[in-house]
Design a protein around this motif. Sequence first.
Motif, PDB file in Angstrom:
ATOM      1  N   THR A  87       0.829  -1.202   0.000  1.00 16.37           N
ATOM      2  CA  THR A  87       0.000   0.000   0.000  1.00 16.37           C
ATOM      3  C   THR A  87       0.867   1.258   0.000  1.00 16.37           C
ATOM      4  OG1 THR A  87      -1.662  -1.250   1.228  1.00 16.37           O
ATOM      5  CG2 THR A  87      -1.925   1.139   1.162  1.00 16.37           C
ATOM      6  N   THR A  88       1.875   1.245   0.853  1.00 14.11           N
ATOM      7  CA  THR A  88       2.789   2.391   0.905  1.00 14.11           C
ATOM      8  C   THR A  88       3.462   2.605  -0.446  1.00 14.11           C
ATOM      9  OG1 THR A  88       3.253   1.789   3.180  1.00 14.11           O
ATOM     10  CG2 THR A  88       4.728   3.391   2.178  1.00 14.11           C
ATOM     11  N   MET A  89       3.920   1.519  -1.039  1.00 14.79           N
ATOM     12  CA  MET A  89       4.611   1.618  -2.328  1.00 14.79           C
ATOM     13  C   MET A  89       3.677   2.149  -3.411  1.00 14.79           C
ATOM     14  SD  MET A  89       7.720   0.968  -2.178  1.00 14.79           S
ATOM     15  CE  MET A  89       8.139   1.290  -0.489  1.00 14.79           C
ATOM     16  N   LEU A  90       2.471   1.599  -3.474  1.00 16.31           N
ATOM     17  CA  LEU A  90       1.547   2.035  -4.515  1.00 16.31           C
ATOM     18  C   LEU A  90       1.127   3.479  -4.308  1.00 16.31           C
ATOM     19  CD1 LEU A  90      -0.513  -1.209  -4.952  1.00 16.31           C
ATOM     20  CD2 LEU A  90       0.810  -0.069  -6.728  1.00 16.31           C
ATOM     21  N   ASP A  91       1.022   3.896  -3.060  1.00 17.37           N
ATOM     22  CA  ASP A  91       0.656   5.287  -2.804  1.00 17.37           C
ATOM     23  C   ASP A  91       1.737   6.236  -3.308  1.00 17.37           C
ATOM     24  OD1 ASP A  91      -1.823   4.834  -1.802  1.00 17.37           O
ATOM     25  OD2 ASP A  91      -1.195   4.758   0.291  1.00 17.37           O
ATOM     26  N   SER A  92       2.972   5.740  -3.402  1.00 18.58           N
ATOM     27  CA  SER A  92       4.005   6.600  -3.972  1.00 18.58           C
ATOM     28  C   SER A  92       4.370   6.150  -5.392  1.00 18.58           C
ATOM     29  CB  SER A  92       5.226   6.664  -3.063  1.00 18.58           C
ATOM     30  OG  SER A  92       5.589   5.373  -2.654  1.00 18.58           O
ATOM     31  N   TYR A  93       3.423   5.485  -6.048  1.00 13.37           N
ATOM     32  CA  TYR A  93       3.544   5.119  -7.464  1.00 13.37           C
ATOM     33  C   TYR A  93       4.671   4.141  -7.748  1.00 13.37           C
ATOM     34  CZ  TYR A  93       0.188   8.841  -7.991  1.00 13.37           C
ATOM     35  OH  TYR A  93      -0.939   9.608  -7.863  1.00 13.37           O
ATOM     36  N   LYS A  94       5.053   3.342  -6.744  1.00 14.86           N
ATOM     37  CA  LYS A  94       6.111   2.362  -6.981  1.00 14.86           C
ATOM     38  C   LYS A  94       5.481   0.991  -7.195  1.00 14.86           C
ATOM     39  CE  LYS A  94       9.749   4.939  -4.794  1.00 14.86           C
ATOM     40  NZ  LYS A  94       9.906   5.529  -3.467  1.00 14.86           N
TER      41      LYS A  94
ATOM     42  N   ALA B  92      -7.192  -4.127   3.991  1.00  9.79           N
ATOM     43  CA  ALA B  92      -6.823  -3.107   4.980  1.00  9.79           C
ATOM     44  C   ALA B  92      -5.727  -3.628   5.895  1.00  9.79           C
ATOM     45  CB  ALA B  92      -8.047  -2.722   5.794  1.00  9.79           C
ATOM     46  N   TYR B  93      -4.765  -2.789   6.131  1.00  9.31           N
ATOM     47  CA  TYR B  93      -3.702  -3.147   7.072  1.00  9.31           C
ATOM     48  C   TYR B  93      -4.255  -3.004   8.489  1.00  9.31           C
ATOM     49  CZ  TYR B  93       0.425  -2.631   9.997  1.00  9.31           C
ATOM     50  OH  TYR B  93       1.343  -2.770  10.992  1.00  9.31           O
TER      51      TYR B  93
END
Length: 818
Positions: A623-630, A719-720
């Motif tokens: 989720t963190t990665m996708l939120d920063s487009y990674k 959801a985390y």
Amino acid sequence: MGLPNKYDAKEAEPRWQKFWEENKIFKFDPDSKKQIYSIDTPPPYASSGHLHVGHALHYTQFELIARYKRMRGFNVYFPPCFDNNGLPTEKYVEEKFKISKAQTTRAEFRKLCTEESAKIEQAYADRFFRALGHSYDWDLLYTTINPEAQKVSQTSFVELVQQGDCYQAEEPTIWCTKHQTALAQAEVEDLKRSTKINHIYFDMEEGSKIEIATTRPEFLPACVGIFVHPADNRYKNLVGKNAIVPLFGSKVPISTDESVDMEFGSGILMVCTFGDNADIDKWKRHKLPVKMIVTNNGKLNEQCGKYAGMSLLEGRKAIIEDLKREGYFLRDEPIEQTVGSCWRCNTPVEFIVTKQWFIKALEYKDALIEQGRKIKWHPEFYRKRFEDWTTNLAWDWCISRQRFYGVPIPAWYCKKCGEVMLPEKEDLPLDPTTVNPKKNCKCGSSEFIPEDDVFDTWMTSSMSPEIAIRWLEKPEQFKKMFPVTLRPQSHDIIRTWAFYTILKSYLHFKAIPWENIAIGTFVLDPKGKGMHKSEGNVVWADELLEKYSVDVLRSWVGTATFGEDLGFQEKELVAGQRFLTKLWNASRFGMMHLEDYSEKPKKLQIMDKWILAKMHKTIKYATTMLDSYKTGSAKREVEQFFWHTLCDNYLELIKDRLYNPDKRGKEARASAQYALYQSILSVLKMMAPVVPHITEEIYQGYFAEKEGKKSIHISYWPAYDENEVDEEAEKAGDIAVDIISTLRRYKSEKNLSLKIPITKLEIHCETALQDTIKLIMDDIKDAAIVEDIQFGTNVDTPCSKFPIELGITLGEIKKKEN
RNA sequence: GGGUCCAUAGUCUAGUGGUUAUGACAACGCCCUUACACGGCGUAGGUCCCCGGUUCGAAUCCGGGUGGACCCACCA
């Protein structure tokens, strides 16, 4: 219930594409209260040729983001679009119908262009966007030549003229002599070529001779100044005197300029109007006169005497011959040079003084850089490219083009006083060559000459956010959605599309056009070289799609990282293929054992808590990665979890509990079912943006009913939950995996089957670890076929990750009776 | 000439201060274990481009090289 043994992608993929479209799964809901995520889709130029794999990757890369955001609960505004505006279409029609703009009327030609592009777009949408499983809302389609887009483009012009940011000027302009049109700085590309530098003599008025080097002797008739460096002692005595241009006889003054390179040629430089950018620079600074000698189609004009009518190259040849005959020619040498050329036809550009429309950019440089800093760039370093371009910009943006097909410039000129007349905004779009102004000119005249130029295509493209979210059609919606959330685009058009869009948005709204800009991946061939038709190393997406399924191709796309080049490796597709098979089979396994799954049991077993902890950590990371487009990092982590943690270890660990419920009890089985359900569903959801078809097939085969959702693509992203991360259980599970792995290695190194039972396992470790190990003894027994475990000291095999040693006693493999 | 990015096993690649340096493909050995042989378990393979610095400690941070990709400017 249950999935078939094999997944047939060729059958399933079109079926789901049809399902999504018929059920309007990707429809934007204007009434929804959800937060909007909007995308300023790059309008592709629809061609009828093959589909470049780089193109497929580029468009699919941000399509993954749309799918992800939709699952995160955003109301996604994702319009499809086409660019059918400008020279490419014009060129296509000229070639297809073997006509040129001279042989037809503007209206007829434009009609042909519009019809042709519509046909191509329909086909293109089917075999490209739909075939790749893209999730556009087709009701939001726009094209850059449709009336609404033209209206936006023309309104922009009218507003900018009215506010003083768009002006008409007669200045040297970059010119393509083949297309016979002005160009913007951004449309000029480098062309490396070999030419000759000619050393020639000029007579001084007083009688002596000077030597000047030039690559363009055909510009001699346009020579208006001669310069030497102020510190050049050789020529101090020349300054202030006149030289005489050979063959043409005009007198030209000699002055000094810091920019002259004393080392180059003879150290004496002539300025002609206009051989290159440097000429324009000195012409402006020294206020030299203009002598235009080049016609719009690249011929020498009447100012050139006997050379009039010759092309520039013919003129050069004739002038050199005459210089030789007259004794002014000293010598020539080969030289490598880079000249600016038209991005469409590679014809070297000329600089011609014409009247053109410009949009102010130079005076807003600082403000634009400031705007650029308010936008999140993915990756960040591409902002630098924008700033460098902005800083080095030397021209305002020339927006008029002397072409047929394109958005007409909505203006007339008064026949009597020459004043510019603009239309009313509510009358747009219009073509000034077919309608007259509604009012008379200020001077009272009612006779007008229409502007018959069209806009640079970027005039419209630079308004793509406004067109996409319907600035003029739906002002309320525009207010709500502007700035747009994401602009995906490639790095080669930062200086054009990104730059102009930021400029326009600043001039009209003093706002940034989008919150994020993501720079797409550039596909290279396996050797890391760019793919070019001429080099024959292009990989075509449509050919790959015959061999592999869409999800396989998308799986490869998912490995890409925004802004980073990616070499195309066919073996990566094979990896994707295997992943799909594995996902299918693991899901099949899951469903086999989930037929009687009901709900979360009161108490979870330790290994189930372990896989849930791993799963939640994976969710958090992805989720963190996708939120920063990674996207690449997210996919890698999910696959790692799925393949190695879930399949290789967890599924093996719970088999005994699932198959033999009598051994450890119904509670233990239900616990495993719960964790199995959660982890498979999470993997499916996290992979759904990447491989939307197979995940939908599996989801619909079991989970859709449980979750009450119509499609996995509008289900909620997992959801985390940090309460599900039981550190204690995670550590215990890691120890179990370490011990099991050590036992596997032990057997493997002895070339033994993993089926061989271990009759006795002695474990030696610190007392502190013993309590933890007691929790997982049953699981070790299940997974590694161990009959008896006890703590002891008769050990010789160390584990790899934890300070634990094992003593292993093997039994005999039990022969199966047939 | 200015700028940006990159350099990790045969190949591709993860990894922004402490890991036994990640994974995939290829190679080799073993295992047809009731989801999957398009599979599983292992083995081998690395001066993390070079030199210096910061630090208790550097693949990771800094400086300087070398090599590559791209962007910009440009020689009259």
